[in-house]
Design an enzyme around this catalytic site. Structure first.
Site, mmCIF file in Angstrom:
data_model
loop_
_atom_site.group_PDB
_atom_site.id
_atom_site.type_symbol
_atom_site.label_atom_id
_atom_site.label_comp_id
_atom_site.label_asym_id
_atom_site.label_seq_id
_atom_site.Cartn_x
_atom_site.Cartn_y
_atom_site.Cartn_z
ATOM 1 N N GLU A 67 39.275 45.280 31.011
ATOM 2 C CA GLU A 67 38.534 46.490 31.327
ATOM 3 C C GLU A 67 37.257 46.679 30.506
ATOM 4 O O GLU A 67 36.298 47.272 30.986
ATOM 5 C CB GLU A 67 39.440 47.723 31.133
ATOM 6 C CG GLU A 67 40.524 47.872 32.177
ATOM 7 C CD GLU A 67 39.982 48.241 33.542
ATOM 8 O OE1 GLU A 67 39.124 49.142 33.643
ATOM 9 O OE2 GLU A 67 40.417 47.611 34.539
ATOM 10 N N SER A 87 88.058 72.756 56.331
ATOM 11 C CA SER A 87 89.361 73.108 55.762
ATOM 12 C C SER A 87 89.427 72.969 54.251
ATOM 13 O O SER A 87 90.400 73.420 53.636
ATOM 14 C CB SER A 87 90.453 72.242 56.400
ATOM 15 O OG SER A 87 90.582 72.543 57.772
#
Length: 682
Positions: free
Chosen positions: A136, A402
């Site tokens: 960079e 249930s």
């Protein structure tokens, strides 16, 4: 007389020689041309020479430079004046990170705007910053914030290639942009970026600037900073990155989306090789090290997969405000999650859906496991977090079917019934409501124990009506159901929507002897330097089920596992209990079961509520539950369910539990057949 005039008299008077000279000057006569001189009208321009051209160019160049300098200075001053006063400039605080860890310290996930915590420059392997500098900003250690050589080189490359092939910004400029400016690409922003870069270089060391950069730059996938990127892509701290992994992350900076190692591994590997070669050229590593660290393009890069633990992290993040308010600094959140059980639960749910979902038309599953005191050990909110972040264990509300019936039966016990009480299983109608058994078969007179084990809908409906739907609602809420419930008879069949988390927590009192629990996942919260912000203190609503009713409920729920709809459930030789649930048209399949050491709930279904094919609570949910609970109980000493033999309470008067409803009578009826017959006309 004749007067003769002398020559002097002819010109008007006497005088001397002077006047005579004057007379002579008035005479007109041609002047001889001077040798070597020409008239002005015939004069020619000087001949143009190289020296004259060079001189003029230099002159006008100086003039242009002066005026250009004045113009540039004016532009710089103009944009500089739009910035705040230099003495007010300061590096903004990095947004706080929430580090969420399992009970053993294993990282679950990072939450917050950055996606990871900050790491010190000195904690990183030297090749991590070296990789970034090499690719960079090669002259980072020598330039003052702006690199004219780099700008010129980038300009030449861009002109040569006819496109924007590279930029000329330094790491310091990139940092300035990230810290202070918007991402707009214009001359004003670039000027301000350069000014701020020079300011950074004057006020911070190179190491400090690099540390700021590495902790804030974007690496894609929501990861800001090297630690977040390392955890996101490799499931490890940046402190432990390999050389090859460091090269991959450094290469990402050019185009995080296009070079992502999980989505574009070939491109990421190729870019990493470029980074390694640059590092070798700059002398950070040898060519041999670069070659050894290069990723084979034929081998896929192994990156972290967003697992079910991310559902836990999402849930924890939503709780932070209630626990400590706004998070203004990095914190560590310690949870009750058992990392191994979390991954086991994820595996069992995902594999069950993968293997059986296509044939039986279900695409999702969820699991909640907690200790009897409410400490959550595992949360699986779905089969694939990367595809769907919707948490089906915590957020979703579905009909429990249930599996809700234990609250109905507990209400019946609190009104004087026992597991041996005789009830009627037969069709009935109540104000237009006609409940039916799942099998469409009816057995007539049956014990309460058998009715629950076989999940007879008509019995549950009759009980809810007789005890009052309000009683059922109160019982459910007392045990931990927090979703709003309507007091209607159909509540007995689980028609009201609840979350799997609260349903599982409501079963915990059966497993711990009758004490209500508050499901919890956070044990403590600390700052990064160890300051304690929150510590969990065991608390709850106290006793919510009387001891005799705990014994009777566990007797019935154990029987349901032994011979009823949950008979396929097993955990070695551990005593277990639980209840299945299947909603209308098989839209939801649920099983919640427990031992004396753990309570676990499992749900299967579809997000769009479409029906499944032949899937009930006693099938695949019980299978997942059994596999998970087998793993959870490995190495633990077998323990009996609380309550013991309920018959020891036979001669004792029924007692109301703390915060529980008062039984409707002092005697326990042995049969409700006559009562039901009068009520429903059967």
């Amino acid at each position: 007389m004749d007067l003769k005039l002398s020559p002097e008299d002819r010109v008007g008077g006497t005088g001397g020689k002077k006047k005579g000279r004057t007379t002579k000057t008035t005479r007109t006569r041609a002047k001889k041309p001077v040798k070597g001189r020409t008239s002005r009208s015939k004069r020619t321009k000087p001949k143009l020479t190289f020296g004259r051209v060079l001189g003029k160019l230099f002159y006008w160049g100086v003039v242009a430079a002066v005026w250009g300098g004045i113009a540039v200075t004016g532009i710089v001053i103009y944009y500089a004046m739009q910035l705040p006063a230099a003495d007010t400039w300061a590096v903004p605080e990095r947004p706080a990170n929430i580090r969420i860890v399992a009970a053993d310290g294993q990282l679950i996930s990072n939450r917050g705007k950055m996606g990871g915590e900050a790491v010190s420059f000195r904690e990183l392997p030297q090749y991590v910053p070296a990789a970034v500098i090499s690719i960079e900003d090669k002259r980072f250690m020598s330039h003052p914030g702006v690199d004219p050589i780099g700008i010129l080189a980038a300009l030449v490359d861009n002109i040569t290639e006819g496109r924007i092939a590279r930029g000329g910004s330094t790491l310091t400029q990139q940092l300035a942009k990230n810290l202070f400016l918007t991402p707009d690409q214009n001359i004003g922003r670039k000027i301000q970026e350069a000014l701020l870069s020079i300011w950074l270089e004057q006020n911070y060391s190179k190491d400090q600037i690099l540390e700021l950069y590495l902790n804030r730059v974007y690496f894609g996938a929501g990861a800001y900073g090297i630690e977040a990127a390392s955890q996101t892509y490799f499931a490890k701290s940046a402190r432990n990155l390999s050389l090859g992994e460091a090269a991959i992350l450094a290469g990402l900076l050019q185009a995080p989306s296009r070079l992502s190692p999980d989505r574009h591994p070939e491109a990421a590997a190729a870019r990493a090789r470029v980074v390694l070669n640059e590092m070798a050229d700059e002398g950070y590593i040898s060519e041999a090290e670069a070659a050894a660290a290069a990723i084979d393009p034929n081998k896929r890069i192994r990156t972290r997969v967003a697992g079910a633990e991310y559902y836990v992290a999402d849930w924890v993040e939503t709780l932070m405000d209630a626990y400590i308010g706004s998070v203004d600094e990095d914190v560590i959140v310690y949870t009750t999650i058992d990392w191994d059980l979390q991954k086991q639960g994820e595996f069992f749910v995902r594999e069950m859906v993968r293997e059986n979902g296509p044939d039986h038309n279900f695409s999702q599953g969820a699991l909640v496991a907690m200790e009897p005191d409410g400490a959550v050990r595992a949360i699986v909110g779905g089969t694939d977090y990367a595809k769907s972040q919707y948490n089906r264990a915590v957020t979703a509300r579905r009909q429990p079917g249930s599996s809700f019936k234990p609250f109905v039966y507990l209400s019946a016990l609190e009104h004087g019934l026992t597991p041996d009480s005789i009830v009627e299983d037969a069709p009935f109608e109540y104000k237009g409501w006609k409940p039916q058994n799942y099998s469409n078969k009816y057995v007539g007179r049956v014990t309460l124990r058998d009715a629950l084990a076989n999940s007879l809908n008509t019995v549950a409906g009759r009980l809810a009506i007789e005890m009052g739907p309000e009683s059922v609602v109160n019982t459910a809420m007392r045990l931990g159901i927090s979703s709003p419930l309507q007091a209607v008879p159909s509540i007995a069949l689980g028609s009201q929507e609840v979350s799997l988390l609260e349903l599982t927590a409501a079963f915990a009192p059966f497993a711990n002897g009758g004490n209500g629990v508050i499901a919890h996942v956070i044990t403590r919260i600390e700052t990064a330097d160890g300051q304690q912000l929150y510590q969990n203190i065991p608390a709850g609503p106290g006793r919510v089920i009387a001891p005799e009713n705990v014994a009777m409920m566990n007797d019935m729920l154990s029987y349901a596992v032994e011979v009823g709809t949950a008979k396929k459930a097993h955990v070695g030789n551990w005593p277990i209990a639980g209840k299945t649930g299947t909603t209308q048209d098989n839209r939801d399949a649920v099983f919640v079961g427990f031992s004396a050491r753990m309570v676990t709930g499992v749900w299967l279904g579809n997000d769009d509520d479409s029906p499944m094919k032949g899937v009930g609570g006693g099938g695949f949910p019980v299978a997942i539950w059994s596999e998970f609970m087998e793993k959870a109980h490995q190495g633990l000493a077998v323990a009996a369910l609380p309550g013991g033999d309920y018959t020891r309470f036979a001669n004792a008067a029924p007692a109301a539990p703390d915060n529980a409803g008062t039984p409707s009578g002092t005697e326990k009826p042995r049969t409700l057949v006559d009562l039901f017959s009068g009520l429903f006309g059967n």
